[in-house]
Design a protein around this motif. Structure first.
Motif, short mmCIF file in Angstrom:
data_model
loop_
_atom_site.label_atom_id
_atom_site.label_comp_id
_atom_site.label_asym_id
_atom_site.label_seq_id
_atom_site.Cartn_x
_atom_site.Cartn_y
_atom_site.Cartn_z
N MET A 24 0.91 -1.23 -0.11
CA MET A 24 0.01 0.14 -0.10
C MET A 24 0.88 1.16 0.10
O MET A 24 0.36 2.46 -0.18
CB MET A 24 -1.08 -0.11 1.41
N GLY A 25 2.09 0.98 0.33
CA GLY A 25 3.21 2.28 0.33
C GLY A 25 3.30 2.84 -0.96
O GLY A 25 3.72 4.14 -1.08
N TYR A 26 2.86 2.15 -2.03
CA TYR A 26 3.01 2.88 -3.29
C TYR A 26 1.78 3.28 -4.18
O TYR A 26 1.85 3.78 -5.06
CB TYR A 26 3.65 1.76 -4.30
N MET A 27 1.01 3.28 -3.16
CA MET A 27 -0.44 3.91 -3.78
C MET A 27 -0.36 5.47 -3.73
O MET A 27 0.20 5.96 -2.92
CB MET A 27 -1.73 3.58 -3.03
N ASP A 28 -0.73 6.07 -4.76
CA ASP A 28 -0.95 7.53 -4.69
C ASP A 28 -2.03 7.97 -5.57
O ASP A 28 -3.03 7.24 -5.84
CB ASP A 28 0.31 8.24 -5.30
N ASP A 29 -2.06 9.24 -6.33
CA ASP A 29 -3.16 9.64 -6.99
C ASP A 29 -3.35 8.66 -8.44
O ASP A 29 -4.55 8.92 -8.90
CB ASP A 29 -3.05 11.00 -7.42
N PHE A 30 -2.36 8.14 -8.90
CA PHE A 30 -2.29 7.34 -9.78
C PHE A 30 -2.50 5.72 -9.63
O PHE A 30 -3.02 5.31 -10.60
CB PHE A 30 -1.21 7.70 -10.89
N LEU B 235 11.76 -1.78 14.54
CA LEU B 235 10.74 -2.53 15.61
C LEU B 235 10.29 -1.64 16.51
O LEU B 235 8.87 -1.91 16.99
CB LEU B 235 11.40 -3.88 15.93
N SER B 236 11.06 -0.56 16.78
CA SER B 236 10.66 0.29 17.68
C SER B 236 9.17 1.23 17.29
O SER B 236 8.85 1.21 16.32
CB SER B 236 11.76 1.45 18.06
N SER B 237 8.57 1.87 18.41
CA SER B 237 7.34 2.42 18.12
C SER B 237 7.62 3.73 17.12
O SER B 237 6.90 3.85 16.15
CB SER B 237 6.66 3.08 19.43
N GLU B 238 8.97 4.61 17.32
CA GLU B 238 9.25 5.46 16.29
C GLU B 238 9.45 4.84 14.71
O GLU B 238 9.03 5.46 14.01
CB GLU B 238 10.84 6.09 17.03
N GLY B 239 10.27 3.89 14.67
CA GLY B 239 10.30 3.17 13.58
C GLY B 239 9.03 2.77 12.90
O GLY B 239 9.01 2.92 11.66
N GLN B 240 7.98 2.16 13.50
CA GLN B 240 6.86 1.77 13.06
C GLN B 240 6.09 2.98 12.71
O GLN B 240 5.31 2.61 11.71
CB GLN B 240 6.17 0.82 14.20
N LYS B 241 6.29 3.98 13.34
CA LYS B 241 5.42 5.24 12.94
C LYS B 241 6.03 5.79 11.60
O LYS B 241 5.35 6.13 10.87
CB LYS B 241 5.85 6.40 14.06
N ILE B 242 7.25 5.58 11.22
CA ILE B 242 7.64 6.05 9.80
C ILE B 242 7.16 5.02 8.90
O ILE B 242 6.61 5.31 7.94
CB ILE B 242 9.40 5.91 10.03
N VAL B 243 7.29 3.72 9.32
CA VAL B 243 6.41 2.72 8.37
C VAL B 243 5.13 3.18 8.04
O VAL B 243 4.69 3.08 6.74
CB VAL B 243 6.45 1.36 8.87
N ASN B 244 4.22 3.71 8.93
CA ASN B 244 2.96 4.01 8.83
C ASN B 244 2.74 5.33 7.93
O ASN B 244 2.11 5.32 7.05
CB ASN B 244 2.31 3.94 10.14
N THR B 245 3.63 6.24 8.38
CA THR B 245 3.78 7.57 7.60
C THR B 245 4.00 7.37 6.12
O THR B 245 3.53 7.97 5.25
CB THR B 245 4.81 8.51 8.29
N GLU B 246 5.11 6.37 5.83
CA GLU B 246 5.19 6.39 4.57
C GLU B 246 4.22 5.26 3.91
O GLU B 246 4.44 5.05 2.50
CB GLU B 246 6.87 5.44 4.32
N GLY B 247 3.20 4.92 4.52
CA GLY B 247 1.99 4.23 3.92
C GLY B 247 2.04 2.88 3.69
O GLY B 247 1.21 1.95 3.07
N PHE B 248 3.13 2.33 4.49
CA PHE B 248 3.02 0.89 4.61
C PHE B 248 2.63 0.29 5.97
O PHE B 248 1.93 1.28 6.76
CB PHE B 248 4.38 0.30 4.64
N VAL B 249 2.16 -0.87 6.07
CA VAL B 249 1.43 -1.30 7.37
C VAL B 249 2.33 -1.69 8.25
O VAL B 249 3.34 -2.71 8.24
CB VAL B 249 0.49 -2.61 6.84
#
Length: 71
Positions: A1-7, A54-68
């Motif tokens: 899902m991290g690669y989804m965008d307007d297109f 694996l930390s909460s900070e790292g997982q926040k970045i994962v989420n921000t980038e659109g990944f699960v």
């Protein structure tokens, strides 16, 4: 899902949408895990990277980038 965008759009399958919830509970059938492998004697730098990812900070970045994130 991290690669989804307007297109690039996700598709629903059997009326199940692509969402973090559906990926995590495995109801959305098109998803894949990312595996990291390291030697048990890996360097401190590698261990630090894995701990950060694996930390909460790292997982926040994962989420921000659109990944699960893991949770």
């Amino acid at each position: 899902m991290g690669y989804m965008d307007d297109f690039v759009k996700a598709i629903s399958i059997d009326n199940i949408s692509a969402s973090s919830k559906n990926v995590l509970d495995k109801t959305y059938p098109i998803a894949r895990a990312v595996y990291w492998y390291s030697d048990k004697n890996s360097s401190p730098e590698v261990q630090k990277l894995i701990s950060f990812a694996l930390s909460s900070e790292g997982q926040k970045i994962v989420n921000t980038e659109g990944f699960v994130p893991l949770k």
